[in-house]
Design a protein around this motif. Sequence first.
Motif, PDB file in Angstrom:
ATOM      1  N   GLN A   1       0.939  -1.089   0.143  1.00  0.00           N
ATOM      2  CA  GLN A   1      -0.077  -0.082  -0.146  1.00  0.00           C
ATOM      3  C   GLN A   1       0.851   1.212  -0.087  1.00  0.00           C
ATOM      4  N   ASP A   2       0.174   2.101  -0.569  1.00  0.00           N
ATOM      5  CA  ASP A   2       0.815   3.416  -0.595  1.00  0.00           C
ATOM      6  C   ASP A   2       2.266   3.692  -1.546  1.00  0.00           C
ATOM      7  N   TYR A   3       2.618   2.547  -2.339  1.00  0.00           N
ATOM      8  CA  TYR A   3       3.519   2.516  -3.091  1.00  0.00           C
ATOM      9  C   TYR A   3       2.898   2.467  -4.766  1.00  0.00           C
ATOM     10  N   THR A   4       3.599   2.856  -5.713  1.00  0.00           N
ATOM     11  CA  THR A   4       3.221   2.815  -7.209  1.00  0.00           C
ATOM     12  C   THR A   4       4.401   1.855  -7.719  1.00  0.00           C
TER      13      THR A   4
ATOM     14  N   ARG B   1       7.058   5.647  -3.409  1.00  0.00           N
ATOM     15  CA  ARG B   1       5.988   5.867  -2.644  1.00  0.00           C
ATOM     16  C   ARG B   1       5.060   7.161  -3.145  1.00  0.00           C
ATOM     17  N   LYS B   2       3.595   7.095  -2.979  1.00  0.00           N
ATOM     18  CA  LYS B   2       2.690   8.097  -3.610  1.00  0.00           C
ATOM     19  C   LYS B   2       3.304   9.482  -3.274  1.00  0.00           C
ATOM     20  N   ASP B   3       3.603   9.548  -1.963  1.00  0.00           N
ATOM     21  CA  ASP B   3       3.834  11.059  -1.464  1.00  0.00           C
ATOM     22  C   ASP B   3       4.866  11.552  -2.264  1.00  0.00           C
TER      23      ASP B   3
END
Length: 522
Positions: A442-445, A453-455
């Motif tokens: 989760q939270d990764y592309t 990480r998405k951020d």
Amino acid sequence: MLPSDLLLVWKRKGVIQPRYARLSDDNLEVASILIEFYKRHVGEKKKVLKEFASELEDSGYDYRFVRGLSFLLDRRSIFKSNDRVSPVDLRKKTYKVIEKSGLPTTPEQRSRIIETVATELNVTAETVEEFFYADLESELVLEKFDPLSPRELLQEYNLSLTQTLLFDSTELNFTASGNWQKILYTVKKLGLIYEAYRDGGFWVKIDGPASLFKLTRRYGTAIAKLLPVIIANSEWTVEAKILWKYTNEICDFKIESWKHHAILKKPYVPAASYDSIVEEDFAARFQALKSDWHLKREPEPIPADRQVIIPDFSLEREGSKVYIEIVGFWTMEYLLRKIEKLKKTNVNMLVIVNENLVCQKVADLEKHARLNVIYYRDKIPLAPILRHLEQAFREVRAKQSGFLKDLQVVFMEPIVNFEEFAARIGVSAEAVRAALSENPPQDYTMMPNSLVRKDKLEQIGKKIEEQIGQIGRLSLSQVVEIIRAEGVEDATSTVETLGYKIAWHGISPEKAEVFKPESKSN
């Protein structure tokens, strides 16, 4: 090696190292001065060379350093006594004259003896005086000198320091990136006592001369001769236990190629030739396939009980490794010994056997769990080898996939490079990519070669947007520079993930432009 009284070391907290000569301007200058003096003074006596070296010592250089360089230059020189008159004949004739006339007690009596000797040998009295001790080392004449560069001299000096220190070793451990056939041949030829083991790689342990009860000098010299063969490789590590005789303590010594290769003289090692036409033909045809398998000739040895085997080839692909041993035309006794050694290995070994050597013993190899036999006549068939390689690769991939499924990992870093992560846990990058694609965190592309990480992606997107907002478009090279400055290598995939498009104007990335679809003009 250097004489022990010329050995320079530093010792601290149980660690000992030679005081290597740095390739600095000062040291290179000293080496250059000495080399030039030897070159210019061919035909001069050895004592002239030593007097000049003494003058350099008086200039502030460590006498052991200067004498060490001079000692190495002497080894590249040919000295001989002047053969106009034999000093031995002069002395013999003089002693005979003295025997008849008695010992000279005055300068006049001495002169008469010299004149008598000169007359009998048909030379001048000055010749008798000059050549009476011409065979002493200091009187020898430099007949020929083989020069080298100042840098090479310093490297040879450092190598000689190392060899001299190893003379007092109690044990020596080393590993290398290749050339094992030559290394182990040298170990056996020198009569060194050794054993092989694995510790993150293939290592060889040599019992040092200080651990033996006799033949210390000859054994120590043998270890010194082995060192150049080891460091002839591109990568190597040498460790030793040194008995420091002045304090009677055991000290640790270590040198590594990445740190010391530049300061040690690396001997020339000719490229190894193939043992047979069959091997050379196999290697050429396999490499012509351009497969994903990396072929290496004479890889690291494989321990087989108390012996070692150096396979002819290894084939590697993403964590999968298969060794190949080609059994050619040998005596039956050799073949049987080879089979017994092969049975003691625990690696994936493919044995290629000439059909002319087929016997019951060879057939028994196929019953061994990790040994597989392929037969050939004139040339080694590639198809069965490729089938074996693919099977081995599938097995390794299955093991790696199972390992990754059971591995509980929580990523904290903003960018996870597949190759770096794979290297840390000991699996292939492809296995990591497949496992993470199946179950991305989760939270990764997911990118082709990494997780981002998405951020982190949002941060990159804002920087690109700020730049594009001023002029509407950016060149692809400018966007790539922004993305890679943030540590992301998958630049093109990042552009597409962020919703941007690339307009290509030709094939050059310099002419390509990045834009938001809604901002594209009609």
